[in-house]
Enzyme design. Structure first.
Site, PDB file in Angstrom:
ATOM      1  CB  ALA A  12      -0.930   0.005   1.216  1.00 28.01           C
ATOM      2  CG  ASN A  13       5.145   1.119  -0.067  1.00 29.96           C
ATOM      3  OD1 ASN A  13       4.935  -0.088   0.057  1.00 29.96           O
ATOM      4  ND2 ASN A  13       6.094   1.595  -0.859  1.00 29.96           N
ATOM      5  N   GLY A  15       2.048   3.141  -5.931  1.00 28.22           N
ATOM      6  CA  GLY A  15       1.296   2.620  -7.062  1.00 28.22           C
ATOM      7  C   GLY A  15      -0.168   2.362  -6.793  1.00 28.22           C
ATOM      8  N   GLY A  17      -1.681   0.165  -4.907  1.00 28.78           N
ATOM      9  CA  GLY A  17      -2.063  -0.011  -3.503  1.00 28.78           C
ATOM     10  C   GLY A  17      -2.238   1.297  -2.772  1.00 28.78           C
ATOM     11  CB  SER A 141      -2.838  -9.409 -14.685  1.00 30.37           C
ATOM     12  OG  SER A 141      -2.472  -8.899 -15.949  1.00 30.37           O
ATOM     13  CE1 TYR A 170       2.849  -9.966 -12.643  1.00 30.98           C
ATOM     14  CE2 TYR A 170       1.962  -9.951 -14.868  1.00 30.98           C
ATOM     15  CZ  TYR A 170       1.962  -9.470 -13.581  1.00 30.98           C
ATOM     16  OH  TYR A 170       1.069  -8.489 -13.224  1.00 30.98           O
TER      17      TYR A 170
END
Length: 287
Positions: A12-13, A15, A17, A141, A170
């Site tokens: 959450a720090n 982008g 989030g 995604s 990914y």
């Protein structure tokens, strides 16, 4: 006095989030947000930024390293001890294919371990603590179904890949996100639980640090996936609404593409693969 509705947002720090957290905080002072981040200092900085922009002071930074199952357990135990009224979990944090050759603390492939396994453990550990009307959002995604297509290789090679297994790791981790979402939704329905879980597609957000900007991609590639390109602002708002908007109160086992309920790939609905992933994940996490 009624407890605040607590929502955990991983990664959450920055982008997606961070933008999701800001939108949740802005929507109502009844929400309390746990910023679950690997770097506690950056989480503290994000807290100040969110408070300044939204006026919501109910922001709690907590350390969570998703490349360590031990860290996931310690984080979950701390949440349980604090007896929060746990309303939501946003499984947002993830790593890209730049982590192709690295391993987690327990020796799992980092892409599989962070993007799927750690969130699997986090959610299953905290599920008994969630409110009856709780909501879970899993950031997947549309690359779970890449333009060139993929096949399911089995769980073990994703968890412990051979040296020559690098392609589509990914994309396959994002497919795992959908298998987890749909399988947990089936289990919750069987238990007659009202907790909902949905997957989210943010689009290819070339304006965040996740993919290190548009320069990472060729012009031909960007043209081929033009319909998949999103913006962090749009996606941050759409992801936050999966926690705050009443239209998600009853919606479950869906694939939400930037606010739109759309079908996911045929492969993502393979029940055998989903069960294989679930059973292996239980074994890997000892949960």
């Amino acid at each position: 006095m009624e407890k605040l509705k607590t929502i955990i947002v991983t990664g959450a720090n920055s982008g997606l989030g961070l933008l999701c957290s800001k939108n949740i905080a802005r929507s109502s002072s009844d929400f309390q947000i746990i910023l679950a981040c690997r770097d506690l200092k950056k989480a503290e900085q994000a807290k100040e930024e969110i408070i300044k922009e939204t006026g919501n002071h109910n922001i709690i930074p907590m350390e969570l390293n998703l490349s360590s199952l031990k860290s996931v357990r310690e984080f979950a135990e701390s949440v349980i001890e604090k007896q929060f009224s746990l309303y939501g979990i946003v499984c947002n944090a993830g790593v890209s294919s730049s982590n192709n050759d690295t391993l987690t603390e327990e020796g799992f492939d980092t892409i599989f371990g962070v993007n799927h396994l750690a969130h699997f453990l986090l959610v299953n550990t905290l599920l008994p603590q969630m409110n009856e009307d709780g909501k879970i959002a899993v950031v997947s995604s549309d690359m779970h179904n890449p333009p060139q297509g993929i096949t399911w290789p089995g769980v073990e090679i994703l968890a412990h890949p051979t040296e020559d297994f690098k392609e589509n790791k990914y994309c396959l981790s994002k497919l795992c996100n959908l298998y987890f979402t749909y399988e947990l939704a089936r289990k919750l329905e069987h238990e007659k639980s009202h907790i909902t879980i949905n997957a989210f597609n943010p689009g290819l957000m070339t304006d965040t640090n996740f993919f290190q900007g548009r320069g990472t991609f060729s012009a031909d590639f960007l043209e081929s996936v033009a319909d998949r390109i999103g913006s962090s602002e749009q996606s941050g708002k759409a992801l936050s609404e999966m926690m705050t908007d009443s239209r998600y109160d009853q919606l479950t086992a869906r694939f939400i593409d930037r606010g739109n309920d759309v079908p996911s790939s045929e492969l993502s609905h393979d029940l055998k693969n989903a069960k294989e992933l679930w059973d292996a994940s239980v074994e890997y996490t000892k949960s």
